[in-house]
Design an enzyme around this catalytic site. Structure first.
Site: not given
Ligand SMILES: Nc1ncnc2c1ncn2[C@@H]1O[C@H](COP(=O)(O)OP(=O)(O)OP(=O)(O)O)[C@@H](O)[C@H]1O
Length: 131
Positions: A9, A49, A57, A85, A91, A102, A112, A115, A126
């Site tokens: 990100k 998203y 948010f 993951r 998250t 993270r 964070n 993704h 995606e």
């Protein structure tokens, strides 16, 4: 072979963590099959998203992910979706285990670092959206 979509990100790109993240996936034994630096349009961000469109948010999330370049990647390997993951950590970085991406580099849930697709179906969707 299973594939997943991973994206560094804008906060991870600004903090120069692309190499660190690519290195972790390579050392784990996964294969990088495509990658590009890109700035996401608002339309793509809202689509990506979409499941969060009714969350308070959502606006902040779209503003953030379009705020600067991201590094989009396709990784391939056995159980790569689930393994990625685990390597990313939870998250919310406040709960992320030390040793996870993270857990080692991020402090707040809005920013964070990374993704990763949460299922093989999301990965397919995606990858089609970004590549
Ligand atoms: N309470 C929150 N406040 C601000 N941002 C949030 C909040 N919850 C989630 N987000 C943001 O929305 C993104 C998507 O949330 P989701 O629950 O799908 O988590 P995730 O699948 O771990 O994250 P990602 O889709 O980015 O990999 C999170 O990565 C985070 O940046």
């Amino acid at each position: 072979m299973e594939k997943t979509f991973i994206m560094v990100k804008p906060d991870g790109v600004k903090r120069q963590l692309i190499g660190e993240i690519v290195s972790r996936f390579e050392k784990r034994g996964f294969l990088l099959t495509d990658a590009k630096m890109m700035t996401i349009s608002r339309e793509t961000a809202e689509n990506h998203y979409g499941e969060h469109s009714d969350k308070p948010f959502f606006g902040e999330l779209v503003d953030f992910i379009t705020s600067g370049p991201v590094f989009a990647m396709i990784w391939e390997g056995e159980n790569v979706v689930e393994n990625a993951r685990t390597m990313m950590g939870t998250t919310n970085p406040k709960d992320a285990a030390p040793g996870s991406i993270r857990g080692d580099y991020a402090v707040n849930v809005g920013q964070n670092i990374i993704h990763g697709s949460d299922s093989t179906e999301s990965a397919e969707r995606e990858i089609a959206l970004f590549f």
